[in-house]
Scaffold this motif. Structure first.
Motif, PDB file in Angstrom:
ATOM      1  N   UNK A   1       5.874   4.607  -7.783  1.00 28.16           N
ATOM      2  CA  UNK A   1       6.443   4.118  -6.529  1.00 28.16           C
ATOM      3  C   UNK A   1       7.269   5.206  -5.862  1.00 28.16           C
ATOM      4  N   UNK A   2       7.188   5.257  -4.547  1.00 26.05           N
ATOM      5  CA  UNK A   2       7.979   6.223  -3.793  1.00 26.05           C
ATOM      6  C   UNK A   2       8.207   5.695  -2.394  1.00 26.05           C
ATOM      7  N   UNK A   3       9.247   6.157  -1.760  1.00 29.29           N
ATOM      8  CA  UNK A   3       9.553   5.788  -0.374  1.00 29.29           C
ATOM      9  C   UNK A   3       9.670   7.073   0.419  1.00 29.29           C
ATOM     10  N   UNK A   4       8.920   7.151   1.513  1.00 27.87           N
ATOM     11  CA  UNK A   4       8.934   8.383   2.298  1.00 27.87           C
ATOM     12  C   UNK A   4       8.535   8.093   3.731  1.00 27.87           C
ATOM     13  N   UNK A   5       8.779   9.068   4.564  1.00 27.13           N
ATOM     14  CA  UNK A   5       8.388   8.980   5.971  1.00 27.13           C
ATOM     15  C   UNK A   5       6.942   9.440   6.111  1.00 27.13           C
ATOM     16  N   UNK A   6       6.141   8.669   6.851  1.00 30.02           N
ATOM     17  CA  UNK A   6       4.768   9.049   7.140  1.00 30.02           C
ATOM     18  C   UNK A   6       4.577   9.151   8.644  1.00 30.02           C
ATOM     19  N   UNK A   7       3.881  10.181   9.061  1.00 33.40           N
ATOM     20  CA  UNK A   7       3.549  10.340  10.464  1.00 33.40           C
ATOM     21  C   UNK A   7       2.489   9.310  10.864  1.00 33.40           C
ATOM     22  N   UNK A   8       2.354   9.082  12.166  1.00 35.20           N
ATOM     23  CA  UNK A   8       1.318   8.187  12.666  1.00 35.20           C
ATOM     24  C   UNK A   8      -0.053   8.760  12.322  1.00 35.20           C
TER      25      UNK A   8
ATOM     26  N   UNK B   1       6.619   5.882  10.413  1.00 35.45           N
ATOM     27  CA  UNK B   1       7.734   5.093   9.897  1.00 35.45           C
ATOM     28  C   UNK B   1       8.031   5.410   8.448  1.00 35.45           C
ATOM     29  N   UNK B   2       8.970   4.647   7.889  1.00 35.56           N
ATOM     30  CA  UNK B   2       9.339   4.743   6.487  1.00 35.56           C
ATOM     31  C   UNK B   2       8.504   3.731   5.717  1.00 35.56           C
ATOM     32  N   UNK B   3       7.885   4.190   4.636  1.00 36.06           N
ATOM     33  CA  UNK B   3       6.960   3.338   3.886  1.00 36.06           C
ATOM     34  C   UNK B   3       7.321   3.312   2.401  1.00 36.06           C
ATOM     35  N   UNK B   4       7.173   2.139   1.803  1.00 37.26           N
ATOM     36  CA  UNK B   4       7.118   2.011   0.352  1.00 37.26           C
ATOM     37  C   UNK B   4       5.668   2.251  -0.053  1.00 37.26           C
ATOM     38  N   UNK B   5       5.446   3.248  -0.921  1.00 31.72           N
ATOM     39  CA  UNK B   5       4.094   3.674  -1.277  1.00 31.72           C
ATOM     40  C   UNK B   5       3.914   3.658  -2.785  1.00 31.72           C
ATOM     41  N   UNK B   6       2.662   3.670  -3.202  1.00 32.64           N
ATOM     42  CA  UNK B   6       2.317   3.991  -4.579  1.00 32.64           C
ATOM     43  C   UNK B   6       1.424   5.214  -4.547  1.00 32.64           C
TER      44      UNK B   6
ATOM     45  N   UNK C   1      -4.385   9.452  -6.759  1.00 37.26           N
ATOM     46  CA  UNK C   1      -4.522  10.820  -6.293  1.00 37.26           C
ATOM     47  C   UNK C   1      -4.428  10.952  -4.791  1.00 37.26           C
ATOM     48  N   UNK C   2      -4.552  12.196  -4.318  1.00 38.42           N
ATOM     49  CA  UNK C   2      -4.290  12.480  -2.909  1.00 38.42           C
ATOM     50  C   UNK C   2      -5.409  12.030  -1.983  1.00 38.42           C
ATOM     51  N   UNK C   3      -6.565  11.654  -2.525  1.00 38.45           N
ATOM     52  CA  UNK C   3      -7.646  11.197  -1.659  1.00 38.45           C
ATOM     53  C   UNK C   3      -7.590   9.698  -1.403  1.00 38.45           C
ATOM     54  N   UNK C   4      -6.859   8.951  -2.239  1.00 35.91           N
ATOM     55  CA  UNK C   4      -6.826   7.496  -2.077  1.00 35.91           C
ATOM     56  C   UNK C   4      -5.424   6.930  -1.940  1.00 35.91           C
ATOM     57  N   UNK C   5      -4.445   7.526  -2.597  1.00 33.66           N
ATOM     58  CA  UNK C   5      -3.099   6.964  -2.550  1.00 33.66           C
ATOM     59  C   UNK C   5      -2.542   7.077  -1.138  1.00 33.66           C
ATOM     60  N   UNK C   6      -1.999   6.006  -0.638  1.00 31.31           N
ATOM     61  CA  UNK C   6      -1.494   6.041   0.732  1.00 31.31           C
ATOM     62  C   UNK C   6      -0.351   5.091   0.927  1.00 31.31           C
ATOM     63  N   UNK C   7      -0.215   4.638   2.153  1.00 28.49           N
ATOM     64  CA  UNK C   7       0.887   3.763   2.498  1.00 28.49           C
ATOM     65  C   UNK C   7       0.679   2.379   1.901  1.00 28.49           C
ATOM     66  N   UNK C   8       1.746   1.724   1.557  1.00 30.14           N
ATOM     67  CA  UNK C   8       1.693   0.320   1.175  1.00 30.14           C
ATOM     68  C   UNK C   8       2.442  -0.489   2.231  1.00 30.14           C
ATOM     69  N   UNK C   9       3.763  -0.584   2.119  1.00 30.64           N
ATOM     70  CA  UNK C   9       4.535  -1.430   3.028  1.00 30.64           C
ATOM     71  C   UNK C   9       5.363  -0.594   4.003  1.00 30.64           C
ATOM     72  N   UNK C  10       5.185  -0.866   5.294  1.00 31.89           N
ATOM     73  CA  UNK C  10       6.072  -0.275   6.296  1.00 31.89           C
ATOM     74  C   UNK C  10       7.381  -1.043   6.302  1.00 31.89           C
ATOM     75  N   UNK C  11       8.492  -0.316   6.327  1.00 29.00           N
ATOM     76  CA  UNK C  11       9.829  -0.909   6.184  1.00 29.00           C
ATOM     77  C   UNK C  11      10.498  -0.999   7.549  1.00 29.00           C
ATOM     78  N   UNK C  12      10.904  -2.211   7.932  1.00 26.68           N
ATOM     79  CA  UNK C  12      11.607  -2.431   9.196  1.00 26.68           C
ATOM     80  C   UNK C  12      12.883  -3.224   8.940  1.00 26.68           C
TER      81      UNK C  12
END
Length: 573
Positions: free
Chosen positions: A19-26, A33-38, A42-53
């Motif tokens: 788990x990680x939280x980071x800023x992702x560009x559009x 926005x800021x996203x909770x991610x897993x 790997x780098x070809x599939x792992x992406x954003x999970x929840x956008x935090x508002x």
């Protein structure tokens, strides 16, 4: 003052977690926005999970982010949200004066299901995990419109109670959720995570008065937070290169991370060193990179493992007979692979079939198609043979030791005969042996075998490395000569400074008796990393951090150089 960092460049995570939280560009339909991610997959599939508002009266509001290694605060004009990753799979949240919404969208077959009044399961097919949202205080509502086979989106909304507060957890799991009743407060969880990080920090390499430097603490945080647990394709705990987007381990990157850990955490260091050998092909080949889901075999990385092992053995008595017996055959197969499968013209000099195989993906020696014979590869194999010779002698295989010594000597002689002409080293085209163009630093890497080189060869290598018009840039060693027509400030391996090359060259210069030059280069690199962050690579002239700025091998090399070669007086605090 505790370390703080910008999650636009350095993700918020913890040891042992995907788990990680980071800023992702559009990107595409995904808003910035800021996203909770897993970072599973790997780098070809792992992406954003929840956008935090953050919400005030149900309306999203702007907020600022304050990040430390163990605690994250999101703060708006009307209130705040505090969170920590309290264990490997759980993020704990606490709001004060505001609500919070977490929105998941974009995955085929995603759905949400209510399991209890206070609990919802969210199944994320894109991320190949499930999340359990559990409300501890306040109210949880869910917006998850159904369309044929999936929810178009899943929005978890948490609202405070009459006291103005809400508290909840988000847990990640793959198969079955098991409830573990919380026996601690949010504040106690933060304290526990802080204690875990402080324990790691205390064992991190340090140098005199630099022990409290921001650079050291940032490097310690990046290495600590990038450890993911064993599982799936990973046979051991693994230090990913980053939790931004380089969410894999590569088969030379892992060596530098192992080196930085060997003195303080030898078992974890050994895990980093051996993890690729656990997945070794029967031919002897190591995969290019791995993650928890799969490995890539289309290319590979250079055989720096003998150099790495010798370096670690010089600094730790922990590597004993059990470890040497474990590594001997895999390292021998890896060494033979180069001679058996990467020498098409059968001249005894192995080749790189692609720039990616060398680690120097787009170096100017690879600007034309075709296999390349480069002197650095021979130098690595000379040291690999030495490592195998020493191991064979220690584990009672003297005949093997003699054979490895002979192969190393023969490879060194061929390197000099093959690449040293007209007073310089050049990379060659395999087969035709025509010299290749460019003015790449890669041909200077034989400095790592400086104690075996003739005086004129060693002098040429040192002179080129010391030349401020060629490779000794204001912040370290440029990977393409500063005076080359092919030099590019952000050209990946055509100019920028890279941490692994710094480590190899500084170590080689010390072995060549050029400690002053080694220390100058190390100090320049470390000052740059302290000012620009632990980037994947750096602009050689300006020191600007390029690409990913939370890289573990950069953090590891920084820590080793500060520890061994940078005096406390010369390093910025």
């Amino acid at each position: 003052m505790p370390l703080s960092f910008d999650i636009a460049t350095v993700p918020f995570s913890r040891y042992g977690s995907f788990l990680t939280i980071s800023y992702l560009k559009a990107a595409g339909s995904r808003p910035a926005g800021i996203y909770l991610r897993t970072v599973r997959g790997g780098d070809l599939t792992a992406g954003a999970a929840f956008r935090i508002e953050l919400l005030e009266k149900q309306i999203p509001v702007a907020y600022q982010v304050q990040a430390t290694p163990t605690h994250l605060r999101l703060e708006s004009a009307g209130g705040s949200v505090d969170l920590c990753i309290c264990n490997a799979t759980t993020v704990r949240w606490k709001t004060d004066g505001v609500g919070l919404r977490l929105t998941l969208e974009g995955g085929d077959y995603d759905y949400a299901m209510q399991l209890a009044d206070d609990r919802w399961e969210v199944n994320s097919f894109l991320n190949e995990v499930r999340f359990m949202a559990k409300c501890l205080q306040g109210a949880l509502s869910v917006d998850a419109p159904w369309n044929r086979t999936r929810c178009t989106h899943v929005a978890l909304q948490f609202e405070p109670d009459e006291s103005g507060c809400a508290e909840f957890t988000i847990e990640e799991y793959r198969t079955v959720w098991q409830e573990f009743p919380l026996s601690t407060t949010f504040e106690q969880d933060v304290e526990q995570v802080a204690a875990e990080f402080q324990h790691w920090l205390a064992g991190t390499l340090q140098a005199g008065n630099c022990a409290s430097s921001k650079g050291r603490e940032l490097a310690a945080y990046i290495t600590w937070s990038c450890i993911v647990p064993k599982g799936g394709y990973l046979t051991r705990p693994a230090m990913y290169m980053s939790k931004n987007w380089m969410t894999n381990i590569w088969s030379w990157d892992h060596c530098f991370n192992a080196m930085a850990l060997i003195q303080s955490n030898p078992e974890l260091a050994w895990d980093q060193f051996m993890i690729f050998f656990d997945r070794q092909d029967e031919s002897g080949l190591l995969p290019d990179f791995m993650n928890d889901k799969y490995a890539l075999w289309n290319c590979n990385k250079p055989p720096i493992h003998g150099w790495t092992l010798l370096w670690m053995m010089e600094r730790s008595n922990w590597i004993g007979e059990r470890q040497l017996l474990e590594v001997y055959e895999p390292l021998a197969r890896w060494t033979r692979w180069w001679f058996n499968y990467r020498d098409d013209d059968r001249d005894g000099v192995p080749q790189y079939n692609h720039g990616n195989d060398s680690g120097w993906d787009n170096s100017t020696i690879f600007q034309e198609r075709g296999a390349v014979e480069s002197p650095d590869l021979c130098a690595y194999l000379v040291l690999q043979c030495e490592a195998l010779m020493r191991i064979a002698e220690r584990i009672g295989r003297p005949h093997d030791g003699t054979a490895w010594r002979n192969l190393g000597e023969r490879t060194l002689a061929l390197m000099l005969e093959h690449f040293w002409h007209n007073g310089e080293m050049r990379a060659l085209r395999s087969g035709s042996h025509e010299p290749l163009g460019g003015d790449s630093l890669i041909v200077y890497l034989p400095i790592i075998v400086a104690d075996r080189l003739p005086a004129d060869v060693k002098e040429w290598l040192v002179t080129g490395l010391a030349d401020s018009c060629k490779f000794l840039a204001p912040h370290g060693f440029a990977t393409e000569s500063l005076s080359s027509a092919a030099y590019e400030p952000d050209g990946y391996w055509r100019g920028p400074i890279w941490a692994p090359v710094m480590m190899l060259l500084v170590d080689g210069l010390v072995r060549a008796g050029e400690r002053d030059l080694a220390q100058t280069a190390a100090e320049r690199f470390c000052r740059m990393a302290e000012q620009s962050g632990m980037a994947e690579n750096f602009n050689a002239r300006t020191g600007e951090g390029l690409r990913d700025r939370a890289f573990t091998w950069t953090s590891s090399v920084y820590l080793m150089l500060v520890h061994e070669y940078v005096t406390s007086a010369s390093s910025a605090s």
